[in-house]
Motif scaffolding. Structure first.
Motif, PDB file in Angstrom:
ATOM      1  N   THR A 168       0.995  -1.159   0.062  1.00 59.00           N
ATOM      2  CA  THR A 168       0.061  -0.111   0.210  1.00 59.00           C
ATOM      3  C   THR A 168       0.887   1.291   0.097  1.00 59.00           C
ATOM      4  O   THR A 168       0.275   2.344  -0.364  1.00 59.00           O
ATOM      5  CB  THR A 168      -0.973   0.147   1.464  1.00 59.00           C
ATOM      6  N   ASN A 169       2.152   1.066   0.238  1.00 59.80           N
ATOM      7  CA  ASN A 169       3.018   2.243   0.077  1.00 59.80           C
ATOM      8  C   ASN A 169       3.293   2.644  -1.230  1.00 59.80           C
ATOM      9  O   ASN A 169       4.038   1.924  -1.847  1.00 59.80           O
ATOM     10  CB  ASN A 169       4.399   1.846   1.112  1.00 59.80           C
ATOM     11  N   PRO A 170       3.124   3.850  -1.498  1.00 59.87           N
ATOM     12  CA  PRO A 170       3.434   4.191  -3.071  1.00 59.87           C
ATOM     13  C   PRO A 170       4.832   4.190  -3.434  1.00 59.87           C
ATOM     14  O   PRO A 170       5.138   4.071  -4.365  1.00 59.87           O
ATOM     15  CB  PRO A 170       2.700   5.564  -3.289  1.00 59.87           C
ATOM     16  N   LEU A 171       5.758   4.453  -2.271  1.00 60.04           N
ATOM     17  CA  LEU A 171       6.991   4.506  -2.627  1.00 60.04           C
ATOM     18  C   LEU A 171       7.567   3.197  -2.988  1.00 60.04           C
ATOM     19  O   LEU A 171       8.844   3.271  -3.819  1.00 60.04           O
ATOM     20  CB  LEU A 171       7.838   5.271  -1.372  1.00 60.04           C
ATOM     21  N   LEU A 172       7.030   2.053  -2.694  1.00 60.42           N
ATOM     22  CA  LEU A 172       7.563   0.810  -3.015  1.00 60.42           C
ATOM     23  C   LEU A 172       6.698   0.478  -4.087  1.00 60.42           C
ATOM     24  O   LEU A 172       7.224  -0.299  -5.131  1.00 60.42           O
ATOM     25  CB  LEU A 172       7.144  -0.296  -1.771  1.00 60.42           C
ATOM     26  N   ARG A 173       5.383   0.764  -4.198  1.00 63.68           N
ATOM     27  CA  ARG A 173       4.341   0.124  -5.370  1.00 63.68           C
ATOM     28  C   ARG A 173       4.882   0.726  -6.664  1.00 63.68           C
ATOM     29  O   ARG A 173       4.910  -0.246  -7.578  1.00 63.68           O
ATOM     30  CB  ARG A 173       3.080   0.521  -5.006  1.00 63.68           C
ATOM     31  N   TYR A 174       4.972   1.966  -6.655  1.00 67.23           N
ATOM     32  CA  TYR A 174       5.031   2.356  -8.106  1.00 67.23           C
ATOM     33  C   TYR A 174       6.619   2.006  -8.800  1.00 67.23           C
ATOM     34  O   TYR A 174       6.621   1.553  -9.924  1.00 67.23           O
ATOM     35  CB  TYR A 174       5.061   3.834  -8.173  1.00 67.23           C
ATOM     36  N   PRO A 175       7.742   1.940  -7.900  1.00 64.92           N
ATOM     37  CA  PRO A 175       8.899   1.602  -8.650  1.00 64.92           C
ATOM     38  C   PRO A 175       8.885  -0.003  -8.897  1.00 64.92           C
ATOM     39  O   PRO A 175       9.267  -0.213 -10.073  1.00 64.92           O
ATOM     40  CB  PRO A 175      10.202   1.972  -7.596  1.00 64.92           C
ATOM     41  N   ALA A 176       8.012  -0.736  -7.962  1.00 63.49           N
ATOM     42  CA  ALA A 176       8.087  -1.902  -8.428  1.00 63.49           C
ATOM     43  C   ALA A 176       7.428  -2.299  -9.618  1.00 63.49           C
ATOM     44  O   ALA A 176       7.710  -3.209 -10.290  1.00 63.49           O
ATOM     45  CB  ALA A 176       7.764  -2.876  -7.356  1.00 63.49           C
ATOM     46  N   THR A 177       6.054  -1.703  -9.803  1.00 62.00           N
ATOM     47  CA  THR A 177       5.435  -2.059 -10.916  1.00 62.00           C
ATOM     48  C   THR A 177       6.102  -1.587 -12.265  1.00 62.00           C
ATOM     49  O   THR A 177       5.872  -2.211 -13.183  1.00 62.00           O
ATOM     50  CB  THR A 177       4.018  -1.030 -10.823  1.00 62.00           C
ATOM     51  N   GLY A 178       6.628  -0.290 -11.975  1.00 66.94           N
ATOM     52  CA  GLY A 178       7.484   0.034 -13.109  1.00 66.94           C
ATOM     53  C   GLY A 178       8.522  -0.753 -13.688  1.00 66.94           C
ATOM     54  O   GLY A 178       8.636  -1.125 -14.764  1.00 66.94           O
ATOM     55  N   PHE A 179       9.347  -1.451 -12.655  1.00 70.52           N
ATOM     56  CA  PHE A 179      10.361  -2.023 -12.978  1.00 70.52           C
ATOM     57  C   PHE A 179       9.698  -3.515 -13.649  1.00 70.52           C
ATOM     58  O   PHE A 179      10.264  -3.940 -14.773  1.00 70.52           O
ATOM     59  CB  PHE A 179      11.037  -2.645 -11.693  1.00 70.52           C
ATOM     60  N   ILE A 180       8.645  -3.990 -13.125  1.00 70.11           N
ATOM     61  CA  ILE A 180       8.088  -5.367 -13.589  1.00 70.11           C
ATOM     62  C   ILE A 180       7.721  -5.197 -14.968  1.00 70.11           C
ATOM     63  O   ILE A 180       7.617  -5.915 -16.037  1.00 70.11           O
ATOM     64  CB  ILE A 180       6.910  -5.749 -12.649  1.00 70.11           C
ATOM     65  N   GLU A 181       6.692  -3.814 -15.239  1.00 77.20           N
ATOM     66  CA  GLU A 181       6.194  -3.575 -16.564  1.00 77.20           C
ATOM     67  C   GLU A 181       7.478  -3.567 -17.603  1.00 77.20           C
ATOM     68  O   GLU A 181       7.477  -3.836 -18.736  1.00 77.20           O
ATOM     69  CB  GLU A 181       5.527  -2.563 -16.698  1.00 77.20           C
ATOM     70  N   LEU A 182       8.521  -2.759 -17.193  1.00 74.85           N
ATOM     71  CA  LEU A 182       9.872  -2.742 -18.068  1.00 74.85           C
ATOM     72  C   LEU A 182      10.247  -4.116 -18.389  1.00 74.85           C
ATOM     73  O   LEU A 182      10.528  -4.397 -19.518  1.00 74.85           O
ATOM     74  CB  LEU A 182      10.993  -1.930 -17.401  1.00 74.85           C
ATOM     75  N   ILE A 183      10.552  -4.964 -17.386  1.00 72.37           N
ATOM     76  CA  ILE A 183      11.039  -6.398 -17.715  1.00 72.37           C
ATOM     77  C   ILE A 183      10.186  -7.120 -18.685  1.00 72.37           C
ATOM     78  O   ILE A 183      10.609  -7.762 -19.373  1.00 72.37           O
ATOM     79  CB  ILE A 183      11.349  -7.112 -16.541  1.00 72.37           C
TER      80      ILE A 183
END
Length: 189
Positions: A168-183
């Motif tokens: 639920t922490n946006p500082l964790l969720r957004y970078p992780a989502t961006g990295f997963i979508e990039l990969i």
């Protein structure tokens, strides 16, 4: 999930009894395929002179010029590494039942594969020396270590990124989502 909430199950119990069994059943086949692929893809490291199985095979071939037996042995060892993994995955996915075995169609009689010159004694001369087998065993050990390290590291990092993505922490969720979508968007080499 809604039914579990309606029955009054706690979050932990709902995850343990409902969500995780379904998730594990859905994840085992692709995860098993990735484990097999990582084992076979260790041969890519031969390009940067990591002394794994394929690299050691190339070194032995350069020293002995026994191309057929050396690469045949290497291929057989890769096959011996991946067949048990494939059998384990297929057993985890769908264990065989007695009905399925009885209902299997009758197979045609197997034909002997003719490999011709590969099994002639002259191709295997000099390949029986212990020094050559030490190279192959060392390469096999490095291949296994690389595969195990890659599998463990990918499980750890994959779990961490998955947990960060559902956080639920946006500082964790957004970078992780961006990295997963990039990969996900990168093509497989």
């Amino acid at each position: 999930i809604e039914a579990a909430r309606g029955l009054g199950l706690s979050y932990v119990r709902m995850m343990r009894l409902i969500v995780l069994p379904q998730a594990i059943a859905a994840v085992v086949p692709p995860l098993g395929n990735l484990v097999i692929a990582m084992t076979k893809n260790t041969s890519v490291a031969a390009g940067v002179t990591v002394p794994e199985l394929l690299y050691q095979t190339q070194v032995i071939n350069a020293r002995t010029f026994a191309t057929y037996p050396v690469f045949f042995t290497s291929a057989a060892l890769y096959l011996l590494l991946t067949l048990p993994l494939g059998a384990a995955v297929s057993h985890l996915v769908e264990p065989p039942t007695a009905d399925a075995v009885d209902a299997a169609p009758h197979r045609r009689p197997e034909r002997r594969m003719q490999l011709g010159k590969l099994f002639e004694a002259r191709y295997w001369e000099g390949f029986t020396e212990w020094a050559i087998w030490q190279f192959i065993i060392t390469g096999l050990q490095v291949t296994l270590i690389m595969a195990i390290v890659a599998i463990v590291a990918s499980l750890i990092f994959g779990t961490l990124f998955a947990l960060a993505r559902i956080s639920t922490n946006p500082l964790l969720r957004y970078p992780a989502t961006g990295f997963i979508e990039l990969i996900r968007g990168l093509p497989v080499l």
